[in-house]
Design a protein around this motif. Structure first.
Motif, PDB file in Angstrom:
ATOM      1  N   GLU A 129      76.432  49.697  90.965  1.00 42.45           N
ATOM      2  CA  GLU A 129      76.573  51.098  91.356  1.00 42.45           C
ATOM      3  C   GLU A 129      76.863  51.189  92.848  1.00 42.45           C
ATOM      4  N   VAL A 130      77.818  52.033  93.200  1.00 43.47           N
ATOM      5  CA  VAL A 130      78.144  52.357  94.593  1.00 43.47           C
ATOM      6  C   VAL A 130      78.143  53.885  94.692  1.00 43.47           C
ATOM      7  N   PHE A 131      77.151  54.426  95.373  1.00 43.06           N
ATOM      8  CA  PHE A 131      76.964  55.873  95.396  1.00 43.06           C
ATOM      9  C   PHE A 131      76.877  56.349  96.841  1.00 43.06           C
ATOM     10  N   VAL A 132      77.721  57.298  97.215  1.00 42.06           N
ATOM     11  CA  VAL A 132      77.706  57.883  98.558  1.00 42.06           C
ATOM     12  C   VAL A 132      77.001  59.232  98.478  1.00 42.06           C
ATOM     13  N   HIS A 133      75.875  59.328  99.154  1.00 40.92           N
ATOM     14  CA  HIS A 133      75.120  60.572  99.146  1.00 40.92           C
ATOM     15  C   HIS A 133      75.784  61.578 100.086  1.00 40.92           C
ATOM     16  N   PRO A 134      75.706  62.878  99.747  1.00 37.21           N
ATOM     17  CA  PRO A 134      76.311  63.883 100.640  1.00 37.21           C
ATOM     18  C   PRO A 134      75.812  63.816 102.079  1.00 37.21           C
ATOM     19  N   LYS A 135      74.610  63.302 102.293  1.00 41.61           N
ATOM     20  CA  LYS A 135      74.092  63.203 103.657  1.00 41.61           C
ATOM     21  C   LYS A 135      74.610  61.971 104.392  1.00 41.61           C
ATOM     22  N   GLY A 136      75.392  61.131 103.699  1.00 41.31           N
ATOM     23  CA  GLY A 136      76.037  60.011 104.374  1.00 41.31           C
ATOM     24  C   GLY A 136      75.511  58.639 104.024  1.00 41.31           C
ATOM     25  N   ASP A 137      74.356  58.546 103.387  1.00 43.05           N
ATOM     26  CA  ASP A 137      73.824  57.230 103.028  1.00 43.05           C
ATOM     27  C   ASP A 137      74.664  56.608 101.898  1.00 43.05           C
ATOM     28  N   LEU A 138      74.797  55.275 101.950  1.00 40.97           N
ATOM     29  CA  LEU A 138      75.517  54.520 100.938  1.00 40.97           C
ATOM     30  C   LEU A 138      74.509  53.715 100.127  1.00 40.97           C
ATOM     31  N   TRP A 139      74.465  53.990  98.832  1.00 41.31           N
ATOM     32  CA  TRP A 139      73.535  53.297  97.952  1.00 41.31           C
ATOM     33  C   TRP A 139      74.303  52.223  97.165  1.00 41.31           C
ATOM     34  N   LEU A 140      73.719  51.027  97.097  1.00 37.58           N
ATOM     35  CA  LEU A 140      74.337  49.899  96.402  1.00 37.58           C
ATOM     36  C   LEU A 140      73.326  49.306  95.426  1.00 37.58           C
ATOM     37  N   ALA A 141      73.800  48.930  94.260  1.00 33.58           N
ATOM     38  CA  ALA A 141      72.902  48.322  93.271  1.00 33.58           C
ATOM     39  C   ALA A 141      73.680  47.342  92.407  1.00 33.58           C
ATOM     40  N   VAL A 142      73.009  46.251  92.011  1.00 33.68           N
ATOM     41  CA  VAL A 142      73.509  45.329  90.996  1.00 33.68           C
ATOM     42  C   VAL A 142      72.352  45.048  90.052  1.00 33.68           C
ATOM     43  N   GLY A 143      72.589  45.217  88.741  1.00 33.89           N
ATOM     44  CA  GLY A 143      71.532  45.024  87.758  1.00 33.89           C
ATOM     45  C   GLY A 143      71.993  44.145  86.608  1.00 33.89           C
ATOM     46  N   ASP A 144      71.004  43.626  85.881  1.00 33.56           N
ATOM     47  CA  ASP A 144      71.275  42.732  84.758  1.00 33.56           C
ATOM     48  C   ASP A 144      70.216  42.963  83.690  1.00 33.56           C
ATOM     49  N   VAL A 145      70.652  43.488  82.532  1.00 32.21           N
ATOM     50  CA  VAL A 145      69.752  43.687  81.396  1.00 32.21           C
ATOM     51  C   VAL A 145      69.643  42.367  80.640  1.00 32.21           C
ATOM     52  N   SER A 146      68.436  41.999  80.232  1.00 25.14           N
ATOM     53  CA  SER A 146      68.263  40.750  79.488  1.00 25.14           C
ATOM     54  C   SER A 146      69.023  40.815  78.166  1.00 25.14           C
ATOM     55  N   GLY A 147      69.519  39.660  77.733  1.00 31.80           N
ATOM     56  CA  GLY A 147      70.302  39.617  76.510  1.00 31.80           C
ATOM     57  C   GLY A 147      71.766  39.910  76.780  1.00 31.80           C
ATOM     58  N   LYS A 148      72.524  39.998  75.684  1.00 33.48           N
ATOM     59  CA  LYS A 148      73.968  40.238  75.793  1.00 33.48           C
ATOM     60  C   LYS A 148      74.377  41.216  74.716  1.00 33.48           C
ATOM     61  N   GLY A 149      75.630  41.613  74.761  1.00 32.15           N
ATOM     62  CA  GLY A 149      76.199  42.406  73.691  1.00 32.15           C
ATOM     63  C   GLY A 149      75.750  43.851  73.714  1.00 32.15           C
ATOM     64  N   VAL A 150      75.761  44.482  72.520  1.00 30.83           N
ATOM     65  CA  VAL A 150      75.548  45.920  72.396  1.00 30.83           C
ATOM     66  C   VAL A 150      74.154  46.362  72.858  1.00 30.83           C
ATOM     67  N   PRO A 151      73.049  45.685  72.443  1.00 24.09           N
ATOM     68  CA  PRO A 151      71.738  46.161  72.922  1.00 24.09           C
ATOM     69  C   PRO A 151      71.640  46.197  74.441  1.00 24.09           C
ATOM     70  N   ALA A 152      72.115  45.146  75.087  1.00 23.29           N
ATOM     71  CA  ALA A 152      72.084  45.132  76.557  1.00 23.29           C
ATOM     72  C   ALA A 152      72.965  46.231  77.133  1.00 23.29           C
ATOM     73  N   ALA A 153      74.126  46.483  76.498  1.00 21.71           N
ATOM     74  CA  ALA A 153      75.042  47.509  76.994  1.00 21.71           C
ATOM     75  C   ALA A 153      74.406  48.894  76.911  1.00 21.71           C
ATOM     76  N   LEU A 154      73.620  49.151  75.846  1.00 23.09           N
ATOM     77  CA  LEU A 154      72.971  50.459  75.716  1.00 23.09           C
ATOM     78  C   LEU A 154      71.947  50.670  76.816  1.00 23.09           C
ATOM     79  N   PHE A 155      71.139  49.650  77.099  1.00 20.74           N
ATOM     80  CA  PHE A 155      70.174  49.775  78.193  1.00 20.74           C
ATOM     81  C   PHE A 155      70.892  49.872  79.534  1.00 20.74           C
ATOM     82  N   MET A 156      72.000  49.175  79.663  1.00 16.29           N
ATOM     83  CA  MET A 156      72.783  49.257  80.906  1.00 16.29           C
ATOM     84  C   MET A 156      73.240  50.697  81.153  1.00 16.29           C
ATOM     85  N   ALA A 157      73.761  51.361  80.071  1.00 18.31           N
ATOM     86  CA  ALA A 157      74.214  52.742  80.219  1.00 18.31           C
ATOM     87  C   ALA A 157      73.046  53.656  80.579  1.00 18.31           C
TER      88      ALA A 157
END
Length: 557
Positions: free
Chosen positions: A343-371
Motif C-alpha cells: 500500500e502507498v497512501f498519501v494523506h491529505p495532510k502530506g504524510d506518505l504511508w507505506l506498507a508491505v504485507g504477507d498473508v500466510s498460505g497461498k491462493g484464494v484464502p490468502a487473497a481474501l484476507f489480503m483484500a
C-alpha cells in the motif's frame, strides 16, 4: 451348444472296392453325415465342395494316389480332421511315415471288425469335437482380445471425448461388418442430440431408420440388448442394439445394422459386442469424468483470472508524485491470486504511508484476507488524523484477528509513515522481515541498516501491542520493504549473486537468497534503483516461484 457338439458330424469314406465302400456307408450312416468316394481324386473334389470332414476313412491301396498320399494332401487345408487308414497288407514303411507325419490317427487292417472300427471312429469323433471346441474357444478369445485391443487403441489415440466416441463406433462397425453403426450418448437417462456414426461405403444409402430408433429407445428403457432380423423384398436386415452401462448408469447406446449378410449375428457376436460395450463404458465414464474436471478447471481458471484482475486493481497502479521522494512497488503472485500486498497512501495532510504485507498460505484464502487487510488499512489511514503505525496495527488486529485465528491464518506486515517536510520515518512491524535502509551516496562497502524492532504477526494474539520506532532519513537514503517470497527464493549458491552466466556444474548447488543475498544484489544494481529489474534478476535465477514476491522502495532525493 453348437452343431459340432450336438448334430451329425461329416464323415468321408474312400475305397476303390464298391463292397467295402457300401459297407462303410451302411456302418456309419445313422450316426454321421457320410460322403463316399471311390478314389482319391473324387474325394478331393468332394472336400473342395463340402469343406472340412470330422473323420476321413481311407483305403491305403488305391490306383493313382494311395491312401497315405491322399491323406497327406488334406492336412494343410483341414488340419483338425481325424484320419483313419485301412490297409490289407503290412507295409510297415508306409504306415510309419503316415503316423509320424501326423496324417493318420489310427490304422485298421483288413478285414476289419465292425465293432473295432466303430469304436475307433467314435473315439476319433470325440477327439474332433474336443479339438474344434478348443479351437473355437481359442478363436473367440483371440477375436475378443483383438477387438478389445482395437477399441483400447482407438480410445488411447483419441484426442478428446467426441473423437473417442467416433473411434469406438468406427472400430465396432468395421469389426462386425455393419452396414451402419451409430452411438448415441445418454445424459440423465435421456438421449442427447449428438450421435456418432459409421457408414460402410458399400451401403451408402443405409442410415438410422425409424425401426432402429425405436430399438434404441427400448434398450434405453429396458437396459437390455435387442436383436431383430427382418425380411423386406426377400432381403434380410439385422439390427442389434446394446447399452453401454457403467455402475448401473447407461452412458450411451450402440446400434448396428447389417444388410444382406451371409451370416447372422450369433450369441457369440452379441456377447462379444456386449463385452466391448462394457470396456467402452468404463472408458467413457473416465473420459466424462476427465471432461467434467477439465471443464471445471477451465471455469475455475477463468474465475481466478477475474479474481487476479480484481486483486491487481486493489493495489496501486501508479505511484504518487511527491516532491523530494521516489516510490516504487512490485507484486508478483506465485499463483493466479496470492496473499502479498503493498500500500502507498498519501494523506491529505502530506504524510506518505507505506506498507508491505504477507498473508500466510497461498491462493484464494490468502487473497481474501489480503483484500480484507487492504480495505481495513485504507479505512484507518483515511481518518482525518490517522494514529501512529503501531495503533493502526492494533486496530487491524482487532478487526481481523477473530477470522484469522478461526482459520489458522496470520498476517505479517510492516507499516511506515514518512513525513516529507521533516524526513521522519515512523514504523511498526508485525512479524515481517526486517526493512533495509542504506544510502546510495556512500561506498558499496557500507552495511545496510536493518530496522529490527518488531512484534508477532497479526492474528496470533487477540491483542497486538508494540511501540512504534522512528528514524530520520537523509538525502540519498533508500528504504526497502520486501516479502519473504523474495528473500526465500532459491538461487545459485555462488559468490556473485548477480552473475548473469554461470557454469552448468554450479547449478547443482542452490540455496535461499536471504537478506544478505538481497543486499549483495542491491550493491551491484545500477543507480537509480529499478525494482522491476531487481526482481527480474532474482526470478531469472529462481526457476520455480514458490511464494508471492512483493517489494517496495522509498528513495529520498
Amino acid at each position: 451348444m453348437t452343431e459340432i457338439e450336438t448334430g451329425k458330424l461329416k464323415l468321408m469314406v474312400v475305397d476303390d472296392e464298391p463292397d467295402n465302400l457300401h459297407l462303410l456307408y451302411r456302418t456309419f450312416r445313422r450316426d454321421f453325415q457320410v460322403y463316399q468316394a471311390s478314389n482319391a481324386l473324387t474325394a478331393l473334389d468332394i472336400l473342395d465342395k463340402e469343406g472340412e470332414m470330422a473323420v476321413i476313412i481311407s483305403d491305403q491301396r488305391m490306383p493313382e494316389i494311395n491312401g497315405t498320399e491322399f491323406l497327406g494332401r488334406t492336412v494343410e487345408h483341414f488340419p483338425d480332421t481325424i484320419r483313419i487308414l485301412l490297409t490289407g497288407f503290412t507295409d510297415v514303411e508306409d504306415l510309419v511315415e503316415a503316423i509320424n507325419s501326423g496324417q493318420v490317427f489310427k490304422y485298421i487292417t483288413k478285414p476289419w471288425k465292425p465293432e473295432r472300427l466303430k469304436a475307433v471312429v467314435e473315439q476319433a469323433a470325440d477327439i474332433y469335437r474336443v479339438v474344434k471346441k478348443r479351437t473355437q474357444e481359442l478363436s473367440r478369445a483371440l477375436r475378443r482380445e483383438s477387438l478389445f485391443n482395437a477399441v483400447t487403441t482407438a480410445i488411447r489415440e483419441s484426442l478428446d471425448y467426441n473423437s473417442m466416441l467416433q473411434r469406438i463406433v468406427a472400430t465396432v462397425g468395421q469389426t462386425f461388418e455393419a452396414s451402419y453403426c451409430v452411438l448415441r450418448p445418454v445424459e440423465g437417462d435421456r438421449l442427447t442430440p449428438d450421435q456418432f456414426c459409421y457408414q460402410d461405403p458399400k451401403f451408402p444409402d443405409s442410415s438410422c431408420d425409424l425401426g432402429l430408433n425405436l430399438l434404441i429407445r427400448e434398450v434405453l428403457e429396458t437396459r437390455q440388448s435387442q436383436k431383430v432380423l427382418s425380411i423386406h423384398d426377400e432381403k434380410a436386415c439385422q439390427k442389434l442394439v446394446v447399452p453401454l452401462t457403467w455402475q448401473q448408469n447407461v452412458l450411451a447406446v450402440l446400434a448396428l445394422k447389417q444388410h444382406h449378410h451371409a451370416r447372422s449375428w450369433q450369441q457369440e457376436d452379441i456377447d462379444l459386442i456386449t463385452g466391448v460395450a462394457e470396456q467402452a463404458a468404463l472408458a467413457l465414464s473416465q473420459a466424462k469424468l476427465y471432461q467434467r474436471l477439465h471443464h471445471k478447471q477451465e471455469q475455475i481458471r477463468a474465475e481466478l483470472e477475474v479474481a487476479r484482475q480484481i486483486q491487481n486493481n486493489l493495489l496501486r497502479q501508479t505511484m504518487p508524485d511527491i516532491k523530494g521522494v521516489r516510490v516504487q512497488a512490485c507484486c508478483y503472485p506465485a499463483r493466479e491470486v496470492g496473499g502479498d500486498f503493498f500500500e502507498v497512501f498519501v494523506h491529505p495532510k502530506g504524510d506518505l504511508w507505506l506498507a508491505v504485507g504477507d498473508v500466510s498460505g497461498k491462493g484464494v484464502p490468502a487473497a481474501l484476507f489480503m483484500a480484507s487487510a487492504i480495505s481495513v488499512l485504507r479505512r484507518e489511514l483515511s481518518q482525518e488524523s490517522p494514529p501512529l503505525p503501531n495503533v493502526v496495527m492494533q486496530n487491524l488486529n482487532h478487526t481481523l484477528s477473530d477470522d484469522l485465528i478461526s482459520n489458522n491464518c496470520f498476517i505479517t506486515v510492516v507499516l511506515a509513515r514518512y513525513t516529507p517536510n521533516t524526513r521522519e520515518l515512523v514504523y511498526a512491524n508485525a512479524g515481517h522481515i526486517y526493512p533495509l535502509v542504506w544510502s546510495y551516496r556512500e561506498t558499496v562497502e557500507t552495511k545496510p541498516k536493518y530496522l529490527k524492532v518488531r512484534s508477532v504477526p497479526l492474528g496470533i494474539l487477540p491483542v497486538w501491542q508494540v511501540m512504534s520506532s522512528q528514524l530520520i532519513l537523509a538525502p540519498g537514503d533508500i528504504l526497502l520493504l520486501a516479502s519473504d517470497g523474495v528473500t526465500e527464493a532459491e538461487v545459485l549458491n555462488t559468490k556473485d549473486f548477480g552473475a548473469q552466466f554461470v557454469d552448468s556444474a554450479q547449478r547443482v548447488n542452490r540455496s535461499m537468497l536471504n537478506q544478505e543475498g538481497l543486499w549483495q544484489l542491491l550493491k551491484i544494481e545500477a543507480q537509480p534503483l529499478h525494482l522491476n529489474h531487481l526482481l527480474a534478476r532474482i526470478q531469472a535465477d529462481n526457476r520455480v516461484q514458490e511464494d508471492d514476491q512483493t517489494i517496495l522502495s522509498l528513495e529520498v532525493l
